[in-house]
Write an enzyme that holds these catalytic residues in place. Structure first.
Site, mmCIF file in Angstrom:
data_model
loop_
_atom_site.group_PDB
_atom_site.id
_atom_site.type_symbol
_atom_site.label_atom_id
_atom_site.label_comp_id
_atom_site.label_asym_id
_atom_site.label_seq_id
_atom_site.Cartn_x
_atom_site.Cartn_y
_atom_site.Cartn_z
ATOM 1 N N HIS A 1 13.587 11.625 3.729
ATOM 2 C CA HIS A 1 12.986 12.898 4.118
ATOM 3 C C HIS A 1 12.795 13.856 2.954
ATOM 4 C CE1 HIS A 1 10.791 15.022 6.990
ATOM 5 N NE2 HIS A 1 11.248 16.099 6.430
ATOM 6 N N TRP B 1 7.045 -0.020 3.979
ATOM 7 C CA TRP B 1 7.501 0.623 2.737
ATOM 8 C C TRP B 1 8.942 1.098 2.850
ATOM 9 C CZ3 TRP B 1 9.008 5.589 1.121
ATOM 10 C CH2 TRP B 1 9.006 6.559 2.101
ATOM 11 N N HIS C 1 15.398 12.539 12.344
ATOM 12 C CA HIS C 1 14.217 12.637 13.214
ATOM 13 C C HIS C 1 13.279 11.444 13.020
ATOM 14 C CE1 HIS C 1 11.930 15.256 10.024
ATOM 15 N NE2 HIS C 1 11.706 13.996 9.837
ATOM 16 N N HIS C 2 13.559 10.612 12.008
ATOM 17 C CA HIS C 2 12.811 9.356 11.873
ATOM 18 C C HIS C 2 13.431 8.266 12.740
ATOM 19 C CE1 HIS C 2 10.505 10.766 8.326
ATOM 20 N NE2 HIS C 2 11.580 11.494 8.127
ATOM 21 N N HIS D 1 0.847 -1.195 0.000
ATOM 22 C CA HIS D 1 0.000 0.000 0.000
ATOM 23 C C HIS D 1 0.887 1.251 0.000
ATOM 24 C CE1 HIS D 1 -2.916 3.040 1.119
ATOM 25 N NE2 HIS D 1 -2.225 3.307 2.224
ATOM 26 N N TYR E 1 9.116 15.865 0.798
ATOM 27 C CA TYR E 1 8.871 17.149 0.142
ATOM 28 C C TYR E 1 8.703 16.993 -1.353
ATOM 29 C CZ TYR E 1 9.617 18.774 4.723
ATOM 30 O OH TYR E 1 9.459 18.940 6.063
ATOM 31 N N SER F 1 12.990 5.976 -14.000
ATOM 32 C CA SER F 1 11.904 6.727 -14.633
ATOM 33 C C SER F 1 11.786 8.129 -14.049
ATOM 34 C CB SER F 1 10.595 5.964 -14.455
ATOM 35 O OG SER F 1 9.510 6.836 -14.585
ATOM 36 N N SER F 2 11.795 8.224 -12.712
ATOM 37 C CA SER F 2 11.564 9.556 -12.141
ATOM 38 C C SER F 2 12.782 10.461 -12.342
ATOM 39 C CB SER F 2 11.176 9.456 -10.670
ATOM 40 O OG SER F 2 12.181 8.817 -9.949
ATOM 41 N N ASP G 1 7.085 21.878 -26.285
ATOM 42 C CA ASP G 1 6.932 20.522 -25.746
ATOM 43 C C ASP G 1 7.971 20.404 -24.648
ATOM 44 O OD1 ASP G 1 6.804 17.621 -25.387
ATOM 45 O OD2 ASP G 1 5.747 17.593 -27.296
ATOM 46 N N THR H 1 7.340 26.652 5.966
ATOM 47 C CA THR H 1 6.013 26.096 5.704
ATOM 48 C C THR H 1 4.941 27.035 6.227
ATOM 49 O OG1 THR H 1 7.074 23.979 6.103
ATOM 50 C CG2 THR H 1 4.707 23.952 5.802
ATOM 51 N N LYS I 1 4.321 29.854 3.906
ATOM 52 C CA LYS I 1 3.439 29.507 2.795
ATOM 53 C C LYS I 1 1.981 29.536 3.234
ATOM 54 C CE LYS I 1 5.240 26.729 -0.414
ATOM 55 N NZ LYS I 1 5.976 27.599 -1.266
ATOM 56 N N ARG J 1 1.579 0.740 14.922
ATOM 57 C CA ARG J 1 1.190 0.600 13.522
ATOM 58 C C ARG J 1 1.677 -0.745 12.987
ATOM 59 N NH1 ARG J 1 5.644 4.456 10.418
ATOM 60 N NH2 ARG J 1 4.613 3.702 8.554
#
Lengths: 181, 542
Positions: free
Chosen positions: B254, B143, B303-304, B78, B258, B170-171, B107, B329, B332, B451
Site C-alpha cells: 500500500h 505482480w 483493505h486489499h 506487465h 503512494y 537500487s531504489s 549535484d 487527497t 490536494k 481479472r
C-alpha cells in the site's frame, strides 16, 4: 563541498542505511508478531483443540438441529485418499457429535501430512468446538497404511439461528522433508 | 534576477566527459537523470507491448494468440515492469535531474552511489525479461506474487525474486541520495517550508521507499527459502500460512501505491501554478496533506484482503482508515482547483496533461473510495473494476504527470522547445483513448468479469472489444511522444531562457539549457512558498 558537510552526509547515510536494515528485519519479525496477535485475539486457531468448558451450555437457547456436510480435499503431491465415512448428518446444538474419517496412504513410501479445516459459512468457525481431530498434529503414514480418525466436536448453542447448515471441509497438505522417500 | 556564469574555473572544474565512459562512469546528476528517464521509457514500451498482447488476446472470447500460461506471465510481467521498471525509475530520474536545480545544490549528495543506483537497473530488467525464455516461463502469479502460487512455479520466479532484490537495492540507494541531498544540501534561504512541492513529494516518497522496499525484499526472500530451503513460512502443512504472505506483501504494497502517486502530486503542484500564473493555493496544507497520506498509507494494507476472512471489526477498521485517506487527497485536489480559480490560465501541453491528471485521478480516487467499502469490495475483489480503478490512478495519474513533467522541463533540460502541436495532439489522443480503454472496464467489473483471465463469457465481448481498440490506439499514440522528443532534441527551436511566463522556482533562474555543472557555488535565495524565488544572488555555473 566543505569537509564538514561531507561528514554530515555520511552520518545521515549511515542512519538511513540502518533504517533500511531494520525494516528488512521487521519483515521477518512480522511472522512471529502476527502469530502472537492471532493467539492473543483468538483468530486463526483452526487446528487447536477447544476446551469443552468453552461451549455455552445454556439450555434456554434452543434451535433446530444443524445440517452438517463433510468434505476433504487432498492437495497435489500427497498420495493419500481422505474420506469421511458419513457425507452428511443432522446434529443438535450443544451435544457431542462424532464423525469418522478414513485416510489411506496409497503409496509405497512413508508420508507425512497435515490437515487444515475450513468452515462454510466462515462465520460458523467460531461455534464449532473441536475436541478431537486428526488435524491437531501432523500424521505419519506407513506405506499402504489405512487408519480411521474420529473427529469429535460440539456445536455451540450460541451460534446464530440463521446458520442452518455447516460444511466442514479439510484440505490435506503434504509436509515436505518428512518421512522416507 | 542575477545569473552569473563564471568564466574563471574552480580548482575541480572539468568539462563534459565524452563517449561511452561519460555514461558508464556517470556521476553528474543530469546525465544520470537522463539515463533513468530513457531507461524507464524503454521499460514503458516493453511493458506496453505486453499490455497490447493481453488486449489482443481479450479482443474476443476464446483463446486466439496465447495459452493461459503465457497469458498469466504477460499480466504478471506487465505489472512488474510498469511498476518497478517504468514508473518508479522515472520519478527517481526526474528527482535526480531537478532536485539539485530546485534547491540550489551542485549535484546529488553521493554522486558515485547515484551511478550505482542507476546501473543496477538494466541487469534487473534483463532478469525480468529473459525469464520469459527459461523452462516454465516467467513468473505467472500476478505482480503481487502471492503464495502459494509463487512457491510452486519454475525458475522464472527465482529470476523475478532476484530482480526484485536488485531493484530494491537500487531504489533504496536512490532514496537515501534524495533524502541526504534535500536535508543537507539546500542553498541558504531555501528552508524546508519554502521548498517546492516536488522536492517535498520526493523527500516523503524516499522515506516511504526506505521503509517498505526492505519489507518487500524480506517477503520475497521468504518465498525463495520456502521454494528451495525447506522453510514453511507460507506452507500450511508446515505450520505456515499463505495469508501471512498477503499481510506482509501489502504492508509494502500500500505505501508503494503512494510511492507512485506522491511525486505526481508534486509535479502537478508546479505546473498548475505556472500556467494559472498564481501561487499554489494552500502550500502548507499541501505539505501536511502529503505527509499524512504517507503516514496513513501504513495503516490500510488489509483493505486489499477483505475476502481473506478477517473478523468484522478488522474489516471496519481498515475500511474507515482507507476512507480517511480521501480527506488529505481531497485537500490536494481542492487546492489545485483553488490554484486555477480566477487564474490567468493558458493551456500549453504540460498544463493539459496536469489538468487531465486532476480530472482522471479524481475518478480513480472515487472508484478507490467505492472499493474501500468492505461490503462492496467483497463483490468487486479481483474483477475488472479493480483494474479500471488502478489504471486511472497509475496511467492517468502517474504516467500523465510524467508526460506533463517531461514537456514542462524539456526546454530546461535540452535547451530546445518541443513541438507544441504534436504535444497537444499527444495529449488529446492519449486522453481520448485512455478513457476508451479503461472506462468500459468499470462496467465489465460491475458485471462480474474477473481479472487475469485469457478467456471470458460471451456477454463481456463488446466492452472488451472497445477496450482493446482503445488500448492499441493509446499505445500507438505514445510513439508520437517519442518522435516529438527525438525530433525536438535534434531540430527543435532554441528555447527562450524562461519559456513559461509563470515559472518561478529556482531551476528557471539558471541559464537554458541547464549548465553541465550548475550551482558549483551555492546561491543565496529569498524564497516564498512552493520554492517561488523572489531574489537570488551568487550561484556560479560552468
Amino acid at each position: 563541498m566543505a569537509e564538514s558537510s561531507r561528514a554530515d552526509n555520511r552520518v545521515l547515510l549511515l542512519k538511513l542505511g540502518v533504517i533500511a536494515c531494520v525494516m528488512f528485519a521487521f519483515a521477518w519479525a512480522l511472522i512471529p508478531l502476527y502469530r502472537v496477535i492471532c493467539e492473543v485475539t483468538g483468530i486463526n486457531q483452526l487446528v487447536k483443540a477447544d476446551a469443552p468448558a468453552a461451549v455455552a451450555s445454556d439450555p434456554a437457547v434452543t434451535a433446530a438441529p444443524v445440517r452438517l456436510r463433510f468434505d476433504a480435499t487432498v492437495q497435489a503431491g500427497l498420495p493419500w485418499q481422505v474420506r469421511p465415512l458419513v457425507g452428511q448428518m443432522a446434529a443438535p446444538r450443544g451435544e457431542f457429535v462424532r464423525v469418522d474419517y478414513e485416510i489411506t496412504n496409497a503409496s509405497n513410501r512413508e508420508v507425512t501430512g497435515q490437515a487444515v479445516p475450513r468452515y462454510l459459512p466462515a462465520a460458523a468457525g467460531n461455534y464449532v468446538k473441536k475436541l478431537e481431530c486428526f488435524c491437531f498434529r501432523q500424521q505419519v503414514f506407513k506405506p499402504g497404511e489405512t487408519r480411521r480418525f474420529p473427529v469429535v466436536f460440539v456445536i455451540d448453542r450460541a451460534m446464530p439461528a440463521e446458520i442452518g447448515e455447516i460444511t466442514l471441509a479439510y484440505s490435506v497438505f503434504d509436509v515436505p522433508g518428512q518421512g522416507t522417500p | 534576477m542575477a545569473i552569473s556564469t563564471t568564466a574563471g574555473h574552480a580548482p575541480h572544474a572539468h568539462g563534459k566527459p565524452t563517449g561511452l565512459w561519460r555514461w558508464l562512469a556517470a556521476t553528474n546528476h543530469k546525465d544520470i537523470g537522463s539515463m533513468y528517464l530513457w531507461f524507464s521509457f524503454t521499460m514503458f514500451l516493453s511493458g506496453g507491448v505486453m499490455a497490447l498482447c493481453i488486449r489482443a488476446e481479450l479482443f474476443q472470447p476464446g483463446l486466439q494468440f496465447f495459452q493461459p500460461e503465457l497469458f498469466n506471465q504477460l499480466t504478471t510481467l506487465h505489472g512488474l515492469v510498469m511498476v518497478f521498471g517504468a514508473i518508479m525509475p522515472a520519478f527517481t530520474g526526474l528527482a535526480n535531474w531537478l532536485l539539485p536545480l530546485m534547491i540550489g545544490a551542485p549535484d546529488m549528495a553521493f554522486a558515485r552511489m547515484n551511478n550505482w543506483s542507476f546501473w543496477l537497473l538494466p541487469p534487473a530488467a534483463a532478469l525480468l525479461l529473459i525469464s520469459f525464455f527459461v523452462p516454465g516461463g516467467a513468473a505467472a502469479a500476478g505482480w503481487t506474487l502471492y503464495a502459494p502460487l509463487a512457491t510452486q512455479m519454475g525458475m522464472g520466479m527465482d529470476l523475478t525474486i532476484f530482480a526484485i532484490h536488485i531493484l530494491g537495492v537500487s531504489s533504496i540507494m536512490g532514496s537515501i541520495n534524495i533524502i541526504v541531498t534535500i536535508l543537507n544540501l539546500r542553498a541558504p534561504g531555501m528552508t524546508m517550508m519554502k521548498m517546492p512541492m516536488f522536492a517535498w513529494a520526493s523527500l516523503i516518497t524516499a522515506y516511504l521507499i526506505i521503509a517498505v522496499m526492505p519489507v518487500l525484499a524480506g517477503v520475497v526472500t521468504m518465498v525463495l527459502t520456502d521454494r528451495h530451503f525447506g522453510t514453511h513460512f507460507f506452507n500450511a502443512a508446515g505450520g505456515g500460512d499463505p495469508v501471512m504472505y498477503q499481510h506482509i506483501f501489502w504492508f509494502f504494497g500500500h505505501p508503494e501505491v503512494y510511492i507512485m502517486a506522491l511525486p505526481a502530486f508534486g509535479i502537478v503542484s508546479h505546473i498548475i501554478p505556472t500556467f494559472s500564473r498564481k501561487p499554489l493555493f494552500g502550500y502548507t496544507s499541501m505539505v501536511y496533506a502529503t505527509s499524512s497520506i504517507a503516514v496513513l498509507s501504513f495503516m490500510v494494507w488489509a483493505h486489499h484482503m477483505f475476502t481473506t476472512g478477517m473478523p468484522a471489526t478488522a474489516q471496519l477498521f481498515f475500511m474507515y482508515a482507507t476512507m480517511l485517506i480521501a480527506v488529505p487527497t481531497g485537500v490536494k485536489v481542492f487546492n489545485w482547483i483553488g490554484t486555477m480559480w480566477q487564474g490567468s490560465m493558458s493551456f500549453e501541453t504540460p498544463m493539459l496533461f496536469a489538468v487531465g491528471f486532476v480530472c482522471l485521478f479524481t475518478i480513480g480516487g472515487l472508484s478507490g473510495v467505492t472499493l474501500s467499502v468492505a461490503a462492496v469490495d467483497i463483490q468487486l475483489q479481483d474483477t475488472y473494476y479493480v483494474v479500471a480503478h488502478f489504471h486511472y490512478v497509475l496511467v492517468a495519474g502517474a504516467l500523465f504527470s510524467l508526460f506533463a513533467a517531461i514537456y514542462y522541463w524539456f526546454p530546461k533540460m535540452t535547451g530546445k522547445m518541443y513541438s507544441e502541436p504534436l504535444g497537444k495532439f499527444h495529449f488529446w489522443w492519449s486522453m481520448i483513448w485512455f478513457n476508451v480503454t479503461f472506462f468500459p472496464m468499470h462496467f465489465l467489473g460491475l458485471a462480474g468479469m474477473p481479472r487475469r483471465i485469457p478467456d471470458y463469457a460471451l456477454q463481456f465481448t463488446d466492452f472488451n472489444r472497445i477496450a482493446s481498440i482503445g488500448a492499441f490506439c493509446f499505445g500507438l499514440g505514445q510513439l508520437i511522444f517519442l518522435y516529438n522528443m527525438l525530433r525536438s532534441i535534434r531540430h527543435g527551436q532554441a528555447a527562450p531562457h524562461k519559456p513559461w511566463e509563470g515559472a518561478e522556482t529556482l531551476e528557471w533562474q539558471i541559464p537554458t539549457p541547464a549548465p553541465y555543472h550548475s550551482f558549483v557555488e551555492a546561491p543565496h535565495v529569498e524564497a516564498g512558498d512552493n520554492g517561488v524565488i523572489h531574489s537570488m544572488t551568487g550561484g556560479a555555473h560552468h
